[in-house]
Design a protein around this motif. Structure first.
Motif, mmCIF file in Angstrom:
data_model
loop_
_atom_site.group_PDB
_atom_site.id
_atom_site.type_symbol
_atom_site.label_atom_id
_atom_site.label_comp_id
_atom_site.label_asym_id
_atom_site.label_seq_id
_atom_site.Cartn_x
_atom_site.Cartn_y
_atom_site.Cartn_z
ATOM 1 N N TYR A 157 0.838 -1.198 0.000
ATOM 2 C CA TYR A 157 0.000 0.000 0.000
ATOM 3 C C TYR A 157 0.873 1.248 0.000
ATOM 4 C CZ TYR A 157 -3.863 -3.059 1.393
ATOM 5 O OH TYR A 157 -4.803 -4.045 1.439
ATOM 6 N N LEU A 162 -1.052 8.475 2.571
ATOM 7 C CA LEU A 162 -1.855 8.599 3.784
ATOM 8 C C LEU A 162 -1.168 9.501 4.805
ATOM 9 C CD1 LEU A 162 -4.510 7.399 4.545
ATOM 10 C CD2 LEU A 162 -3.345 5.362 5.385
ATOM 11 N N PRO A 375 -20.089 8.434 6.177
ATOM 12 C CA PRO A 375 -19.376 7.176 5.900
ATOM 13 C C PRO A 375 -17.875 7.390 5.666
ATOM 14 C CG PRO A 375 -21.381 7.321 4.590
ATOM 15 C CD PRO A 375 -21.200 8.656 5.243
ATOM 16 N N VAL A 376 -17.500 8.493 4.998
ATOM 17 C CA VAL A 376 -16.078 8.763 4.757
ATOM 18 C C VAL A 376 -15.396 9.075 6.093
ATOM 19 C CG1 VAL A 376 -14.400 10.203 3.543
ATOM 20 C CG2 VAL A 376 -16.552 9.624 2.424
ATOM 21 N N LEU A 379 -14.827 5.928 8.015
ATOM 22 C CA LEU A 379 -13.713 5.173 7.453
ATOM 23 C C LEU A 379 -12.381 5.802 7.877
ATOM 24 C CD1 LEU A 379 -12.763 2.908 5.612
ATOM 25 C CD2 LEU A 379 -13.192 4.387 3.653
ATOM 26 N N ARG A 382 -11.538 4.811 11.302
ATOM 27 C CA ARG A 382 -11.017 3.442 11.407
ATOM 28 C C ARG A 382 -9.562 3.375 10.929
ATOM 29 N NH1 ARG A 382 -16.092 2.038 9.247
ATOM 30 N NH2 ARG A 382 -15.212 1.258 7.288
ATOM 31 N N VAL A 383 -9.244 4.169 9.906
ATOM 32 C CA VAL A 383 -7.852 4.217 9.436
ATOM 33 C C VAL A 383 -6.968 4.789 10.547
ATOM 34 C CG1 VAL A 383 -6.279 5.327 7.790
ATOM 35 C CG2 VAL A 383 -8.418 4.311 6.973
ATOM 36 N N SER A 386 -6.284 2.241 13.067
ATOM 37 C CA SER A 386 -5.367 1.176 12.636
ATOM 38 C C SER A 386 -3.915 1.579 12.904
ATOM 39 C CB SER A 386 -5.586 0.831 11.159
ATOM 40 O OG SER A 386 -5.044 1.821 10.304
ATOM 41 N N THR B 182 -17.613 0.193 -0.839
ATOM 42 C CA THR B 182 -16.873 -0.609 0.137
ATOM 43 C C THR B 182 -17.435 -2.023 0.167
ATOM 44 O OG1 THR B 182 -18.352 -0.161 1.991
ATOM 45 C CG2 THR B 182 -16.576 1.433 1.598
ATOM 46 N N GLU B 184 -18.800 -3.437 2.408
ATOM 47 C CA GLU B 184 -20.104 -3.466 3.082
ATOM 48 C C GLU B 184 -21.234 -2.922 2.207
ATOM 49 O OE1 GLU B 184 -18.542 -1.333 6.303
ATOM 50 O OE2 GLU B 184 -18.182 -3.097 7.550
ATOM 51 N N GLU B 186 -21.303 0.223 0.866
ATOM 52 C CA GLU B 186 -21.484 1.670 1.042
ATOM 53 C C GLU B 186 -20.844 2.401 -0.148
ATOM 54 O OE1 GLU B 186 -22.972 4.450 3.498
ATOM 55 O OE2 GLU B 186 -22.041 2.974 4.832
ATOM 56 N N MET B 188 -19.276 5.696 -1.804
ATOM 57 C CA MET B 188 -18.620 6.925 -1.333
ATOM 58 C C MET B 188 -17.964 7.645 -2.490
ATOM 59 S SD MET B 188 -16.395 5.766 1.915
ATOM 60 C CE MET B 188 -17.077 4.661 3.136
ATOM 61 N N ARG B 189 -17.826 8.958 -2.319
ATOM 62 C CA ARG B 189 -17.058 9.753 -3.281
ATOM 63 C C ARG B 189 -15.824 10.315 -2.603
ATOM 64 N NH1 ARG B 189 -18.604 11.014 -8.063
ATOM 65 N NH2 ARG B 189 -20.582 10.101 -8.723
ATOM 66 N N LEU B 190 -14.702 10.212 -3.276
ATOM 67 C CA LEU B 190 -13.456 10.775 -2.772
ATOM 68 C C LEU B 190 -12.939 11.738 -3.838
ATOM 69 C CD1 LEU B 190 -11.776 7.414 -1.630
ATOM 70 C CD2 LEU B 190 -13.056 9.001 -0.182
ATOM 71 N N LEU B 202 -7.522 9.237 1.208
ATOM 72 C CA LEU B 202 -7.991 7.863 1.014
ATOM 73 C C LEU B 202 -7.915 7.468 -0.461
ATOM 74 C CD1 LEU B 202 -11.069 7.924 3.435
ATOM 75 C CD2 LEU B 202 -8.774 7.047 3.904
ATOM 76 N N LEU B 212 -7.947 -4.676 -2.951
ATOM 77 C CA LEU B 212 -8.106 -5.258 -1.615
ATOM 78 C C LEU B 212 -8.897 -4.365 -0.659
ATOM 79 C CD1 LEU B 212 -5.669 -7.019 -2.686
ATOM 80 C CD2 LEU B 212 -4.959 -7.195 -0.312
ATOM 81 N N LEU B 213 -9.138 -3.096 -1.075
ATOM 82 C CA LEU B 213 -9.764 -2.165 -0.131
ATOM 83 C C LEU B 213 -11.197 -1.798 -0.510
ATOM 84 C CD1 LEU B 213 -6.803 0.294 0.643
ATOM 85 C CD2 LEU B 213 -7.456 -1.797 1.843
ATOM 86 N N LYS B 453 -5.866 -2.558 5.873
ATOM 87 C CA LYS B 453 -6.906 -3.330 5.172
ATOM 88 C C LYS B 453 -8.088 -3.609 6.103
ATOM 89 C CE LYS B 453 -7.997 -7.590 2.701
ATOM 90 N NZ LYS B 453 -9.036 -7.061 1.788
ATOM 91 N N ALA B 455 -9.248 -1.810 8.362
ATOM 92 C CA ALA B 455 -10.096 -0.621 8.502
ATOM 93 C C ALA B 455 -11.156 -0.572 7.402
ATOM 94 C CB ALA B 455 -9.233 0.645 8.457
ATOM 95 N N TRP B 456 -10.848 -1.174 6.260
ATOM 96 C CA TRP B 456 -11.783 -1.177 5.124
ATOM 97 C C TRP B 456 -12.593 -2.462 5.059
ATOM 98 C CZ3 TRP B 456 -11.724 2.678 1.105
ATOM 99 C CH2 TRP B 456 -10.736 3.662 1.257
#
Lengths: 402, 495
Positions: A157, A162, A375-376, A379, A382-383, A386, B182, B184, B186, B188-190, B202, B212-213, B453, B455-456
């Motif tokens: 990654y 990040l 939701p972002v 996330l 959670r990052v 981690s 995701t 799950e 969901e 999303m827009r980034l 992100l 993988l994410l 990973k 986290a996602w």
């Protein structure tokens, strides 16, 4: 009792963070501590000062890479690169001008952790596009490395992305390797006088859409001066090999003649001084109590956003960079620093607004960083967990809980 | 190469899962018969093949979200796939997993010349983006050699590069926005049409995350104006040392060419046999240096590079005087892989990166390895950035040759890491280099990547078995040993 820990090795950084975890005593992470006045004021008792991990470890001009400790002053790195006719292409801004505390003091870790870039961002990318690899201590008290020392790498990654723009909330950097590039032989700036914001945006878009490889495009509305250039000027920078710059400037001038503006040029040091001032948002530095925002939107949306903001806040002052996509905005201090109005205007077109300068009490109640959709944000949290499950690294600096 | 053991419980529920997915994606969008699934059993790394449990080809974002939501709720693994051109097995199916093909997402949604962006669905090909904007003189810069076929969604997953990435960057430097789903379900827009992220980057993390994410359902890229002029030099050198010194001198002179490719003698001859490009067969190394930009700049730099090449011992020097000639210079390089394919029943393309000055050393080591394994090797490199593509020649029908080729390849990549480089410059880790990850990263490094990973994808359902050599449960990775009561850092200065 507040302590400042000043480690000299990555292992000492690890020990300090492991202690903070065991005591559940959050740390403020600083290198040269020049950007403390940005973000939510924190409640940390102790400070982890990375300025002791300083110095350029490796600089290979022909490989286009440089590696340095987090506390290395940017000015030292820029001087070493300059001696080999190289530079950091993303043109990191110096927030010392806006925030006070002096110029030329920031560290290389601060540049990357805050993902700072200047006017050349639209051509050459941000800090995040130049960090190749790093070593850092996470909030778990572990030394981790990511990336490498070569410019082309997709192994694992891309945690460098990040870390850039994480403001010290994920890990304490102990070592950085970044890409460097040749500096141009020369530069010239083309100035168009007398365009209003909307016409200036059209001219900047035309310049960026041309084949003349314009590296920066900014607009100073009437009353906003920079680097000896008075307001009401649209400025376009052309850099590169001397014969190429001459030819491109000529082509650009004839292509932009249709805008009917007076056209002039600035060469060499005069051009560099102008872009340095724009880079550092110097036109908005005074008065010192003015709140300053940085808005990132699509280039065509810049003037539109300002129309909405000026309707509600007539005293608002601004200038445009990134061909209209970056609006530096100054508003009267107090209250919420007009956060409601600014963010509503940005949300209508898509983008984000960051509060760069405001009094601590304003920053305690207003989100400095643009709020993210649920939701972002979940996330992102959670990052964060981690890397830093106990929240010991710059907790709450960006948003509550992160 | 071992993949995780298929989950018997999931396989036992196969018909129930097929029925549920057919509720979400009607008609021919769910493929469950062996013949229909056969085309999906491998990607560009054809040495590895697995028939997926089910293939699903959704057409809308809602369907993607519903498929992922169902699979997540029911503990079913999902492998995303674009055009299936991965050279590292990133889209290799799982026997107990759903293969989620994004091929029907093939529309360009928005072209915005003023803001210089294109928004496309992930199944649009890389070249398809350039095709859509070239009438106005624009193009999309990253150009992986599979650009006719590879999808922009796959480019995001792999952070694809190409010949021009020294000057113009990889995928990650050329995208502005993503819509993702995701595991799950969901959406999303980034990012968008503006620059930089308001929080953690992100989008930057997702780029190159090898599926993988999250699953990418829309991509906004930056487009550039086509340079006014393009010219190339074809430079022959007695040895790769001299060619390498020439590359260093070009960059040292402040010149970043649009493209700078090197070939070694076996690659030169294979290409020459195949396309007759006029390459010097006796040269130890060949450089193609391409300069792009305004005409006057290109002409100036051509002269400067010519001088540098002469000073560095170039024995064969040609400058393109026409577009036909420039294309002819490239013809051999672009045909290098099929050219090698002609002289050998099979070949394996490796993808390490080294610090450029280590080029003579890695070539010497490769020659030794070639003798040790009894297999030939031909080399093409992206010379500017040290990205190597050794082509190992073998015959899969000869017992033991595939194993020997794999061992040879692993040795090359280990040597790359030893010399200060990395395992993969642009092809990705996938399954191919998965087990070599510990050569470059410690267990602590890899565990941190796996925590990201988690986290996602806390259940580990998205493309498992790729990138990471060992699988850990997220709960186990999240555990932390806290040592209380230690008197910390007696030796750290404090104030």
């Amino acid at each position: 009792m507040a302590d400042t820990f000043k480690p000299e090795t990555p292992e000492q950084v690890r020990d300090a963070i492991a202690w903070a975890v065991s005591e559940e005593a959050p740390l403020e992470i600083v290198a040269r501590a020049t950007k403390r006045a940005i973000g939510r004021p924190m409640q940390t008792a102790n400070t982890l000062d990375l300025s002791g991990l300083s110095g350029i470890g490796l600089y290979e001009a022909e490989e286009l890479i440089c590696q340095a400790g987090p506390g290395t002053p940017l000015a030292d790195i820029e001087a070493v690169l300059k001696a080999q006719n190289q530079r950091l292409a993303f043109e990191p801004m110096d927030l010392g001008v806006l925030l006070g505390g002096g110029e030329g003091r920031q560290s290389i870790a601060g540049v990357f952790a805050c993902n700072l870039a200047g006017p050349r961002r639209i051509k050459d990318g941000a800090a995040r596009d130049h960090l190749l690899g790093f070593t850092a201590v996470t909030g778990r008290g572990e030394i981790v490395k990511s990336g490498g020392r070569v410019v082309k790498n997709v192994t694992g990654y891309d945690l460098s992305k990040l870390v850039c723009g994480s403001w010290g909330t994920l890990a304490a950097l102990t070592d950085l390797t970044f890409k460097v590039l040749p500096a141009p032989e020369t530069e010239t700036t083309v100035l168009l006088h007398g365009l209003d914001d909307a016409m200036a945006a059209t001219a900047m878009i035309a310049a960026m859409g041309s084949a003349h490889d314009v590296s920066s495009a900014a607009h100073l509305p009437a009353g906003i001066a920079a680097g000896g250039v008075s307001g009401g000027a649209t400025v376009l920078r052309v850099e590169g090999f001397a014969p190429s710059v001459v030819a491109r400037v000529d082509a650009l001038k004839s292509e932009l003649a249709r805008f009917g503006a007076g056209i002039a040029t600035l060469d060499g040091e005069a051009s560099r001084a102008l872009w340095r001032d724009l880079r550092d948002a110097r036109p908005l530095a005074e008065p010192r109590d003015r709140a300053v925002w940085k808005l990132s939107v699509a280039p065509t949306a810049g003037p539109e956003v300002m129309v909405a903001i000026r309707n509600a806040v007539p005293e608002a002052a601004c200038f445009y960079d990134w061909a209209g996509g970056l609006v530096w905005l100054g508003v009267p201090p107090g209250g919420d620093a007009q956060a409601g109005i600014v963010r509503a205007a940005v949300d209508r077109v898509g983008g984000h607004a960051t509060l760069i300068r405001a009094a601590p009490e304003v920053r305690a109640s207003v989100d400095s960083f643009h709020p993210q959709p649920g939701p972002v944000a979940a996330l992102a949290k959670r990052v964060k967990e981690s890397f830093d499950p106990k929240g010991v690294l710059n907790p709450g600096r960006m948003t509550a809980g992160v | 190469m071992q993949m995780p053991e298929p989950d018997r419980d999931v396989l036992a529920r196969r018909s129930e899962i097929v029925a549920a997915l057919r509720e979400i994606v009607p008609g021919e969008g769910v493929i469950a018969d062996e013949r229909g699934m056969k085309p999906y059993e491998s990607d560009g790394l054809t040495a590895y093949r697995t028939l997926p449990m089910i293939v699903v080809l959704p057409e809308t974002v809602e369907q993607v979200a519903a498929v992922l939501k169902y699979c997540h709720a029911n503990g079913v693994k999902v492998v995303p796939r674009g055009s299936g051109t991965s050279l590292s097995g990133g889209a290799l199916p799982l026997a107990d997993g759903v293969l989620l093909g994004l091929g029907k997402f093939n529309r360009i949604l928005d072209i915005d010349f003023d803001n210089r962006t294109v928004t496309a669905q992930p199944g649009v090909t890389n070249l398809g983006i350039t095709t859509a904007v070239q009438h106005e003189g624009f193009y999309y810069a990253p150009d992986p050699s599979s650009q006719i076929a590879c999808s922009i969604g796959g480019n995001v997953a792999e952070n694809s590069g190409g010949v021009h990435c020294l000057k113009y960057g990889l995928t990650t430097n050329n995208i502005l926005g993503l819509e993702i789903v995701t595991v799950e379900g969901e959406v999303m827009r980034l990012g968008g049409k503006h620059l930089d992220s308001e929080g953690y980057d992100l989008m930057g993390l997702l780029t190159g995350s090898e599926g993988l994410l999250a699953v990418v359902t829309e991509v906004t890229v930056r487009i550039l104006k086509k340079p006014a002029s393009l010219r190339a030099l074809l430079l022959g050198f007695p040895t790769s040392e001299e060619a390498g010194a020439c590359v260093a001198a070009i960059i040292g002179a402040g010149i970043i060419p649009g493209g700078m490719e090197m070939m070694d003698n076996p690659a030169i001859n294979a290409a020459e046999d195949f396309v007759n490009a006029g390459y010097p067969r006796d040269a130890g190394a060949l450089l193609i240096v391409e300069l792009d930009g305004p005409e006057v700049e290109v002409d100036t730099l051509i002269d400067r590079v010519r001088e540098i090449a002469e000073a560095n011992g170039s024995t064969n020097l040609r400058v393109s005087e026409s577009e036909e000639e420039r294309n002819a210079f490239w013809a051999g390089r672009k045909a290098a892989f099929p050219a090698v394919g002609r002289i050998s029943p099979d070949y394996m393309c490796m993808d390490g990166t080294i610090p450029r000055r280590q080029l003579p050393e890695i070539l010497t080591r490769m020659t030794r390895m070639s003798e040790k394994y009894g297999l030939r090797v031909a080399n093409v490199f992206h010379a500017g950035d040290g990205n190597l593509h050794p082509l190992i020649l073998f015959d899969a029908n000869q017992p033991g040759e595939l194993d020997r080729a794999e061992a040879f390849g692993a040795d090359i990549l280990k040597a790359c890491v030893e010399l200060g480089g990395v395992l993969t410059g642009e092809h990705g880790v996938g399954v191919e280099k998965r087990d070599l990850m510990p050569e470059m990263f410690s267990e602590i490094d890899l565990n941190q990547q796996m925590r990201v990973k988690c986290a996602w994808d806390p259940k580990g359902l998205l493309n498992p078995g790729k990138v990471f050599p060992t699988l850990h449960r997220c709960a186990e990775l999240g555990r932390m040993h806290v040592h209380r009561g230690q008197l910390p850092f007696p030796d750290i200065p404090r104030f």
